[in-house]
Motif scaffolding. Structure first.
Motif, PDB file in Angstrom:
ATOM      1  N   PHE A  67       0.860  -1.175   0.000  1.00 40.16           N
ATOM      2  CA  PHE A  67       0.000   0.000   0.000  1.00 40.16           C
ATOM      3  C   PHE A  67       0.904   1.234   0.000  1.00 40.16           C
ATOM      4  CE2 PHE A  67      -2.337  -3.461   1.845  1.00 40.16           C
ATOM      5  CZ  PHE A  67      -3.642  -3.297   1.421  1.00 40.16           C
ATOM      6  N   HIS A 102      -1.773  -2.361  -4.119  1.00 41.09           N
ATOM      7  CA  HIS A 102      -2.927  -1.522  -3.813  1.00 41.09           C
ATOM      8  C   HIS A 102      -2.540  -0.051  -3.929  1.00 41.09           C
ATOM      9  CE1 HIS A 102      -4.867  -5.177  -2.126  1.00 41.09           C
ATOM     10  NE2 HIS A 102      -3.651  -5.445  -1.705  1.00 41.09           N
ATOM     11  N   GLU A 120     -10.942   0.593  -0.590  1.00 42.96           N
ATOM     12  CA  GLU A 120      -9.992  -0.512  -0.797  1.00 42.96           C
ATOM     13  C   GLU A 120      -9.346  -0.922   0.521  1.00 42.96           C
ATOM     14  OE1 GLU A 120      -7.441  -3.243  -2.961  1.00 42.96           O
ATOM     15  OE2 GLU A 120      -9.425  -2.369  -3.271  1.00 42.96           O
TER      16      GLU A 120
END
Length: 233
Positions: A67, A102, A120
């Motif tokens: 991320f 992501h 998300e």
């Protein structure tokens, strides 16, 4: 914020030490390993190392999910993109499944992109009941005391409900940043700080100065600060 600090000789020693530390953290986790990346030159060297031997071969890439703590609202191939930097330095060179990436959306409006990124994050959190959102949150420290894209004097500093928010006006380009609730939802939080220009702010961070954005982080576990000698107070 409880802290511990490790001082390394220079940025290269810092990056190598954190690469080893990150590897051991990843290997200690039995399931998915969620890492939120930071932008900047210091983590870029870390990413280069993780993409090289021996770290590349030892990291459990099939279990790692990546991320981003913040992003500039620019295309992924833009020179200022945090995602683009991480792809060039790390992701393109390791066998991480594409589904484990992501990135922050950078289409539509910044506000819409922030909402989509939060959705998300919440979907991913639902797959890890009882666990923090991230296993590791990497953070930098700006000369003005900012971390992620939480800049002095911005409304994002007061956000306590949303996990991601658009920051407009603090810099020439819009930013999307994780907020304190998301940054603090991490098993481990690590600041990477290098360079003499960071020394004054690192001193304030060490003193728990809540007058700077980085000093307002309230992690439930001790925060680790990795600094080189030039930055160390």
């Amino acid at each position: 914020m409880t802290q511990r600090i490790e001082v390394l000789a220079d940025p290269e020693a810092l990056a190598r030490h954190v690469a080893d530390w990150t590897l051991q953290l990843a290997l200690s986790r039995p399931g998915t390993v969620a890492i939120a990346l930071s932008g900047g030159s210091t983590p870029k060297r870390l990413y280069h190392l993780l993409a090289a031997s021996p770290w590349r071969e030892r990291m459990p890439w099939d279990r790692v999910h990546l991320f981003w703590g913040d992003e500039r609202f620019v295309p992924a191939d833009h020179p200022d993109s945090n995602q683009g930097m991480a792809r060039g330095a790390l992701i393109a060179h390791v066998p991480i499944p594409p589904a484990n990436l992501h990135p922050v959306p950078v289409d539509g409006t910044p506000e819409e992109a922030a909402r989509r990124y939060e959705a998300e994050l919440r979907r991913f959190a639902a797959t890890r009941p009882g666990l923090p959102l991230f296993d590791l949150q990497l953070l930098g420290l700006g000369p003005d005391g900012h971390t992620a894209s939480l800049f002095p004097g911005t409304a994002a500093l007061e956000e306590r409900a949303a996990w991601a928010i658009a920051v407009i006006g603090a810099k020439p380009e819009p930013r999307i940043t994780l907020t304190y609730p998301a940054l603090e939802n991490s098993a481990e939080v690590a600041f990477l700080v290098a360079g003499a220009d960071k020394r004054a702010m690192l001193q304030r961070l060490r003193e728990g100065d809540r007058g700077i954005p980085a000093g307002r982080l309230s992690a439930s576990r001790p925060v680790t600060i990795f600094a080189d000698r030039a930055a160390a107070p």
